[in-house]
Design an enzyme around this catalytic site. Structure first.
Site, mmCIF file in Angstrom:
data_model
loop_
_atom_site.group_PDB
_atom_site.id
_atom_site.type_symbol
_atom_site.label_atom_id
_atom_site.label_comp_id
_atom_site.label_asym_id
_atom_site.label_seq_id
_atom_site.Cartn_x
_atom_site.Cartn_y
_atom_site.Cartn_z
ATOM 1 N N GLU A 122 -0.645 -3.950 23.767
ATOM 2 C CA GLU A 122 -0.047 -2.647 23.710
ATOM 3 C C GLU A 122 -0.783 -1.835 25.000
ATOM 4 O O GLU A 122 -1.933 -1.656 25.006
ATOM 5 C CB GLU A 122 -0.086 -1.789 22.447
ATOM 6 C CG GLU A 122 0.503 -2.422 21.408
ATOM 7 C CD GLU A 122 0.532 -1.653 19.895
ATOM 8 O OE1 GLU A 122 -0.083 -0.490 20.030
ATOM 9 O OE2 GLU A 122 0.887 -2.175 18.953
ATOM 10 N N HIS A 156 5.061 1.787 19.576
ATOM 11 C CA HIS A 156 4.133 2.250 18.643
ATOM 12 C C HIS A 156 4.239 3.808 18.175
ATOM 13 O O HIS A 156 3.289 4.624 18.423
ATOM 14 C CB HIS A 156 2.511 2.153 18.973
ATOM 15 C CG HIS A 156 1.731 2.090 17.780
ATOM 16 N ND1 HIS A 156 0.635 1.105 17.892
ATOM 17 C CD2 HIS A 156 1.500 2.429 16.733
ATOM 18 C CE1 HIS A 156 -0.107 1.279 16.732
ATOM 19 N NE2 HIS A 156 0.462 1.915 15.967
ATOM 20 N N THR A 167 5.814 -2.544 11.157
ATOM 21 C CA THR A 167 5.374 -1.195 11.892
ATOM 22 C C THR A 167 3.815 -1.374 11.558
ATOM 23 O O THR A 167 3.170 -0.266 11.692
ATOM 24 C CB THR A 167 5.953 -0.060 11.206
ATOM 25 O OG1 THR A 167 5.745 -0.397 9.728
ATOM 26 C CG2 THR A 167 7.353 -0.014 11.538
ATOM 27 N N SER A 168 2.930 -2.374 11.518
ATOM 28 C CA SER A 168 1.667 -2.576 10.906
ATOM 29 C C SER A 168 0.840 -2.502 12.418
ATOM 30 O O SER A 168 0.305 -1.789 12.825
ATOM 31 C CB SER A 168 1.362 -3.682 10.091
ATOM 32 O OG SER A 168 1.542 -4.880 10.443
ATOM 33 N N ARG A 169 0.508 -3.778 12.690
ATOM 34 C CA ARG A 169 -0.206 -4.274 13.917
ATOM 35 C C ARG A 169 0.321 -5.557 14.421
ATOM 36 O O ARG A 169 0.617 -6.344 13.731
ATOM 37 C CB ARG A 169 -1.803 -4.578 13.600
ATOM 38 C CG ARG A 169 -2.465 -3.124 13.317
ATOM 39 C CD ARG A 169 -2.692 -2.259 14.528
ATOM 40 N NE ARG A 169 -3.728 -1.346 14.197
ATOM 41 C CZ ARG A 169 -3.183 0.107 13.813
ATOM 42 N NH1 ARG A 169 -1.880 0.153 13.755
ATOM 43 N NH2 ARG A 169 -3.956 0.944 13.529
ATOM 44 N N GLY A 186 1.000 -1.118 -0.040
ATOM 45 C CA GLY A 186 0.091 -0.053 -0.198
ATOM 46 C C GLY A 186 0.883 1.354 -0.010
ATOM 47 O O GLY A 186 1.958 1.285 -0.331
ATOM 48 N N ARG A 187 0.164 2.291 0.504
ATOM 49 C CA ARG A 187 0.840 3.733 0.346
ATOM 50 C C ARG A 187 2.583 3.523 1.158
ATOM 51 O O ARG A 187 3.437 3.949 0.915
ATOM 52 C CB ARG A 187 0.138 4.637 1.099
ATOM 53 C CG ARG A 187 -1.098 5.113 0.217
ATOM 54 C CD ARG A 187 -1.835 6.342 1.078
ATOM 55 N NE ARG A 187 -2.742 5.432 1.909
ATOM 56 C CZ ARG A 187 -3.840 5.038 1.674
ATOM 57 N NH1 ARG A 187 -4.523 5.262 0.717
ATOM 58 N NH2 ARG A 187 -4.468 4.289 2.543
ATOM 59 N N ILE A 188 2.301 3.071 2.535
ATOM 60 C CA ILE A 188 3.583 2.853 3.689
ATOM 61 C C ILE A 188 4.375 2.064 2.810
ATOM 62 O O ILE A 188 5.526 2.282 2.637
ATOM 63 C CB ILE A 188 3.059 2.564 4.940
ATOM 64 C CG1 ILE A 188 2.020 3.719 5.499
ATOM 65 C CG2 ILE A 188 4.162 2.384 5.714
ATOM 66 C CD1 ILE A 188 1.261 3.276 6.851
HETATM 67 C C1 GLV Z 1 -1.430 4.094 13.688
HETATM 68 O O1 GLV Z 1 -1.031 2.667 14.036
HETATM 69 C C2 GLV Z 1 -2.532 4.154 12.587
HETATM 70 O O2 GLV Z 1 -3.017 3.063 12.138
HETATM 71 O O3 GLV Z 1 -2.536 5.280 12.341
HETATM 72 C C1 GLV Z 2 -1.643 2.786 4.639
HETATM 73 O O1 GLV Z 2 -1.772 4.086 4.435
HETATM 74 C C2 GLV Z 2 -1.346 1.986 3.436
HETATM 75 O O2 GLV Z 2 -1.861 1.808 2.498
HETATM 76 O O3 GLV Z 2 -0.109 1.266 3.435
#
Ligand code: GLV
Ligand code: GLV
Length: 305
Positions: free
Chosen positions: A239, A258, A208-210, A132-134
Site C-alpha cells: 500500500e 484502505h 477489509t482487514s490486511r 470480532g467486533r467488525i
Molecule cells: C486500519 O486498518 C486499522 O487497523 O485501524
Molecule cells: C476489530 O476491532 C475487531 O475486533 O474486529
C-alpha cells in the site's frame, strides 16, 4: 516538547528513529514500523500509541521487552469498517464499478434485459472469517439483507449473529466470504490457492482487514479462472498499490485505497483515543486500550493499579 512529522509521506525507518530517539511517547500510523531496531534507538520511550485497531506494524513482544506500552483504537471504527465491507460486497455483487464506467465511456446502450446482471444478497450465505467486533457488525448488516451468516475464527464469539462452522465448511458453503482477522504469523497468507479452491465456484471475496492475509497471486489466478467470481479489497500488499501492479489486471476486481475507517466521525475518535492512550501512559496511568498488559505488569505498575 512535541515534534510533528511534517510531510505527507511516512518517515523512513531511519528518519523515524532519528526523530523519535529523544521521545517518551510516539503516536504512529499503520505505516510506521515499530521494531527492535527502532526501540533500541529510543531509550526513553514509554508508549507507542498506534492510531489504528490493527497493530501488525508494531513488534509487540519487542515493545514489551523494552517496557514500552502499546495502545490501539478498537471499537470506534467498527461500524465505519463494517459499512465499507458491506459497500464493497454490494458493489461487487451488483457490479457497480462496471455500470458507472459504462455510463462515462458511452457504453450505455439500448435497454437490455441481460446486461450487467449481478447477484442479489437475499438468500445468499455470508461466511465471516474472524468473528470480532467488525465481523459481528458485518454479520448484523447481512442478516438485515436476508443473508444466512456462518463464521469461523479463533475466538469463541459470544452472541455472534451467525452459525459457527469449521474453516473449510465456511469456505465450502459461503457465496460471499468476508475477512476480519488481524494480520499475525498465523493468518498471513491464509487465503492461498487451496483456500480459494475450497470456496464455491463464483464466490465473492471481500477483504477489509490486511492485505497480508491474502496470497495475491493466488487470488489473481482464481479470478482469472472464474473460481472466484469477484473480489473487493480495501487492503493490499503493498500500500499504495502501484497502478501497474499485476493484481490490477485481474477481472472482476474492485480495489479501494484502505478507506475502512475513513469517515469524519471515526477518524476524529481514533485521533482522540490515540492521544488519550499517549497522555495516560505519560501520566503513569494505565491506558484504556493497552495491547500489551505484560509491559504494564513488567514495570511493576500492575499491582496497585
Ligand atoms: C486500519 O486498518 C486499522 O487497523 O485501524
Ligand atoms: C476489530 O476491532 C475487531 O475486533 O474486529
Amino acid at each position: 516538547m512535541i515534534d510533528t512529522w511534517p510531510e505527507a509521506r511516512p518517515p523512513t525507518a531511519d528518519e523515524l528513529a532519528e526523530r523519535a530517539s529523544p521521545c517518551a511517547g510516539i503516536l504512529t500510523m499503520l505505516t510506521e514500523r515499530v521494531d527492535e531496531a527502532l526501540l533500541e534507538r529510543c531509550p526513553d520511550l514509554r508508549v507507542v500509541a498506534n492510531m489504528a485497531v490493527g497493530f501488525d506494524n508494531v513488534d509487540v513482544d519487542a515493545a514489551t521487552a523494552h517496557g514500552v506500552l502499546v495502545t490501539n483504537t478498537p471499537g470506534v471504527l467498527t461500524e465505519a469498517t463494517a459499512d465499507l465491507a458491506f459497500a464493497l460486497l454490494l458493489a461487487a455483487a451488483r457490479r457497480l464499478p462496471e455500470g458507472s464506467t459504462a455510463v462515462r465511456e458511452g457504453d450505455w446502450g439500448p435497454w437490455d434485459p441481460g446486461w450487467l446482471l449481478g447477484r442479489e444478497l437475499n438468500g445468499l450465505t455470508l461466511g465471516i472469517v474472524g468473528p470480532g467486533r467488525i465481523g459481528s457488525a458485518v454479520a448484523r448488516r447481512a442478516q438485515a439483507f436476508g443473508m444466512t451468516v456462518t463464521y469461523c475464527g479463533r475466538r469463541d464469539a459470544v452472541a455472534f449473529p451467525g452459525l459457527r462452522a469449521p474453516w473449510r465448511e465456511v469456505l465450502r458453503t459461503a457465496d460471499v466470504v468476508s475477512v476480519h482477522v488481524p494480520l499475525t504469523g498465523e493468518t498471513a497468507g491464509m487465503f492461498d490457492a487451496p483456500a480459494f479452491s475450497a470456496m464455491k465456484r463464483g464466490a465473492i471475496f471481500v477483504n477489509t482487514s490486511r492485505g497480508g492475509v491474502v496470497d495475491q497471486d493466488a487470488l489473481r489466478a482464481a479470478l482469472e479462472s472464474g473460481q472466484i467470481g469477484a473480489a473487493a479489497l480495501d487492503v493490499t500488499v503493498p500500500e499504495p498499490l502501484p497502478p501497474d501492479h499485476p493484481l490490477l489486471a485481474a477481472p472482476n476486481l474492485i480495489v479501494l485505497p484502505h478507506l475502512g475507517s475513513a469517515t469524519h466521525e471515526t477518524r476524529a475518535r481514533m485521533a482522540e483515543l490515540s492521544v488519550d492512550g499517549l497522555l495516560s501512559a505519560l501520566r503513569g496511568e494505565r491506558p484504556h486500550h493497552l495491547v500489551n498488559p505484560a509491559a504494564w505488569e513488567r514495570a511493576g505498575r500492575g499491582a496497585g493499579a
